[in-house]
Design a protein around this motif. Structure first.
Motif, mmCIF file in Angstrom:
data_model
loop_
_atom_site.group_PDB
_atom_site.id
_atom_site.type_symbol
_atom_site.label_atom_id
_atom_site.label_comp_id
_atom_site.label_asym_id
_atom_site.label_seq_id
_atom_site.Cartn_x
_atom_site.Cartn_y
_atom_site.Cartn_z
ATOM 1 N N ASP A 157 -34.315 -14.949 15.184
ATOM 2 C CA ASP A 157 -33.392 -16.212 15.299
ATOM 3 C C ASP A 157 -31.963 -15.640 14.807
ATOM 4 O OD1 ASP A 157 -33.169 -18.546 16.460
ATOM 5 O OD2 ASP A 157 -34.329 -19.408 14.896
ATOM 6 N N THR A 158 -31.943 -14.824 13.513
ATOM 7 C CA THR A 158 -30.785 -14.771 12.770
ATOM 8 C C THR A 158 -30.364 -13.361 12.729
ATOM 9 O OG1 THR A 158 -32.096 -13.977 10.712
ATOM 10 C CG2 THR A 158 -31.619 -16.556 11.144
ATOM 11 N N GLY A 159 -31.060 -12.419 13.076
ATOM 12 C CA GLY A 159 -30.677 -10.965 12.965
ATOM 13 C C GLY A 159 -30.307 -10.373 11.993
ATOM 14 N N VAL A 160 -30.878 -11.095 10.810
ATOM 15 C CA VAL A 160 -30.673 -10.487 9.310
ATOM 16 C C VAL A 160 -31.657 -9.142 9.185
ATOM 17 C CG1 VAL A 160 -30.589 -12.835 8.153
ATOM 18 C CG2 VAL A 160 -32.941 -11.651 8.390
ATOM 19 N N ARG A 161 -30.945 -8.313 8.298
ATOM 20 C CA ARG A 161 -31.412 -6.946 7.692
ATOM 21 C C ARG A 161 -32.634 -7.424 7.196
ATOM 22 N NH1 ARG A 161 -25.698 -6.737 7.111
ATOM 23 N NH2 ARG A 161 -24.746 -5.121 8.219
ATOM 24 N N LEU A 162 -33.524 -6.301 7.218
ATOM 25 C CA LEU A 162 -34.758 -6.293 6.228
ATOM 26 C C LEU A 162 -34.519 -6.538 4.771
ATOM 27 C CD1 LEU A 162 -37.569 -6.160 5.715
ATOM 28 C CD2 LEU A 162 -37.267 -3.379 5.648
ATOM 29 N N SER A 269 -17.876 -13.964 16.955
ATOM 30 C CA SER A 269 -18.918 -14.693 16.355
ATOM 31 C C SER A 269 -20.177 -13.751 15.927
ATOM 32 C CB SER A 269 -19.254 -15.688 17.438
ATOM 33 O OG SER A 269 -18.266 -16.550 17.560
ATOM 34 N N LEU A 270 -20.605 -12.853 17.075
ATOM 35 C CA LEU A 270 -21.829 -11.943 16.808
ATOM 36 C C LEU A 270 -21.613 -11.073 15.683
ATOM 37 C CD1 LEU A 270 -24.369 -11.182 17.721
ATOM 38 C CD2 LEU A 270 -23.372 -9.109 19.080
ATOM 39 N N MET A 271 -20.434 -10.614 15.343
ATOM 40 C CA MET A 271 -20.201 -9.892 14.204
ATOM 41 C C MET A 271 -20.186 -10.675 12.912
ATOM 42 S SD MET A 271 -16.172 -8.281 13.192
ATOM 43 C CE MET A 271 -15.839 -7.986 11.250
ATOM 44 N N THR A 272 -19.538 -11.933 12.759
ATOM 45 C CA THR A 272 -19.806 -12.819 11.725
ATOM 46 C C THR A 272 -21.437 -12.971 11.434
ATOM 47 O OG1 THR A 272 -17.812 -13.993 12.322
ATOM 48 C CG2 THR A 272 -19.222 -14.969 10.818
ATOM 49 N N ILE A 273 -22.115 -13.426 12.399
ATOM 50 C CA ILE A 273 -23.519 -13.578 12.334
ATOM 51 C C ILE A 273 -24.301 -12.539 11.776
ATOM 52 C CG2 ILE A 273 -25.744 -14.067 13.545
ATOM 53 C CD1 ILE A 273 -24.037 -15.974 15.449
ATOM 54 N N LEU A 274 -23.960 -11.555 12.255
ATOM 55 C CA LEU A 274 -24.747 -10.138 11.881
ATOM 56 C C LEU A 274 -24.455 -9.404 10.953
ATOM 57 C CD1 LEU A 274 -25.272 -8.162 15.347
ATOM 58 C CD2 LEU A 274 -26.995 -9.493 13.921
ATOM 59 N N GLY A 275 -23.277 -9.961 10.085
ATOM 60 C CA GLY A 275 -22.602 -9.386 8.843
ATOM 61 C C GLY A 275 -22.098 -7.986 8.914
ATOM 62 N N HIS A 276 -21.546 -7.555 10.009
ATOM 63 C CA HIS A 276 -20.793 -6.426 10.318
ATOM 64 C C HIS A 276 -19.465 -6.486 9.539
ATOM 65 C CE1 HIS A 276 -23.003 -5.342 14.168
ATOM 66 N NE2 HIS A 276 -24.022 -4.841 13.042
ATOM 67 N N SER A 277 -19.251 -5.220 8.644
ATOM 68 C CA SER A 277 -17.837 -5.288 8.145
ATOM 69 C C SER A 277 -16.816 -4.916 8.981
ATOM 70 C CB SER A 277 -17.982 -4.508 6.865
ATOM 71 O OG SER A 277 -18.376 -3.029 7.315
ATOM 72 N N ASP A 278 -17.196 -4.451 10.031
ATOM 73 C CA ASP A 278 -16.068 -4.264 11.263
ATOM 74 C C ASP A 278 -16.581 -4.361 12.434
ATOM 75 O OD1 ASP A 278 -16.674 -1.575 12.318
ATOM 76 O OD2 ASP A 278 -16.202 -0.768 10.157
#
Length: 308
Positions: A157-162, A269-278
């Motif tokens: 649902d969130t794509g968070v890292r482990l 939006s996907l970059m923001t959700i996944l927490g990518h820095s760039d």
């Protein structure tokens, strides 16, 4: 014998200010702590420095470009390209710091580039595989299995890292969202939950009860759950479900990204959700799975128009 006007290399070594590896490491890690780098990042540096010293059998501060080239040649016989590049990045950080602060005259990494590596296909799970995984987890009616089902739902649902998932506290769950605090880039972010995940997570929290840790996900001893335990569990579930692909938290993250792109989410939006820095990795995902690529293939595919 009359002295020469210019000192020889051996004579220069006598008067040059030298620094030992131990002193270099102390200075480097002090800087890491001052910059508030993550403990995992600092541990990564320590491991890579010590591994490089073992292979080189030489002080890192005395290494030359030729020494590092030999390190690469030796490493190519022992490990994968990605592992070698990981080590080179760590060494580059060390040498750049020492050069910037004038502890060494020049960086031996200056002319050394990372090794080229083939871009591997990013594996994701399809609907049938996800459903089979859920059915496999549900076979055993236990707290651990229900917890793992909820963990899977949160991942998808969130794509968070482990590392982010194990850092979630109970208080970070707020209705249809979770505050992610243990992030890779130190910026907190909010991720959102579907109704199904909200309902199952609420049931899990009730089942979890009150224990001596604030962490959301706990083991059967009521202690915080460790990353390795989650990796091992899902790898085992994947085998039991008969899934030939790698089943891991990172596979779930890729799967979530693909499903959102196919559904039409924009890259920012996907970059923001996944927490990518760039945007680099996000763009790679979009290029792989974007609907434009699929539409153009359907329109211009090489087999289009053939009567086969």
């Amino acid at each position: 014998m009359r002295r020469q006007n210019k000192l020889t290399n051996d004579e220069l070594k006598v008067i040059e200010k030298k620094i030992s590896d131990e002193e270099a490491f102390d200075l480097f890690f002090r800087d890491c702590y001052l910059r508030n780098l993550r403990p995992a990042t600092i541990e990564y540096y320590k491991n890579e420095f010590h591994a490089a010293k073992r292979i080189l059998d030489k002080s890192l501060v005395e290494c030359t470009q030729k020494d590092l080239e030999e390190l690469i040649m030796t490493s190519k016989r022992l490990m994968k390209v990605t592992t070698i590049n990981t080590r080179l990045r760590a060494l580059r950080s060390l040498y750049n710091f020492l050069k910037k602060n004038k502890y060494i005259p020049s960086s031996p990494m200056k002319n050394i580039k990372l090794l080229r590596d083939r871009q591997k296909t990013i594996e994701t799970l399809d609907n049938k595989e996800i459903e089979q995984l859920i059915r496999t987890i549900r076979k055993k009616k236990s707290f651990v299995c229900f917890r793992d089902e909820v963990i899977l739902l949160v991942f998808l649902d969130t794509g968070v890292r482990l590392s982010e998932l194990v850092g979630i506290n109970v208080e970070d769950v707020r209705g249809n969202k979770i505050i992610i605090r243990q992030t890779k880039n130190l910026f907190e972010r909010t991720v959102y939950l579907s109704e199904v995940t909200q309902e199952q997570l609420a049931r899990y929290i009730k089942l979890r009860g009150t224990v001596n840790t604030d962490r959301l996900f706990i083991n059967h001893d009521n202690k915080e759950l460790k990353p390795h335990s989650i990796q091992t569990k899902f790898s085992k579930y994947g085998l039991q479900a008969g899934i030939s692909k790698r089943v891991s938290p990172h596979t779930f993250r890729h799967t979530m990204a693909k499903r959102m792109i196919v559904a039409g989410i924009d890259a920012f939006s996907l970059m923001t959700i996944l927490g990518h820095s760039d945007m680099t990795i996000t763009k790679r995902y979009v290029n792989l799975w974007g609907e434009d690529i699929e539409r153009k293939h359907n329109q211009f595919g090489a087999l289009k128009g053939l009567k086969l």
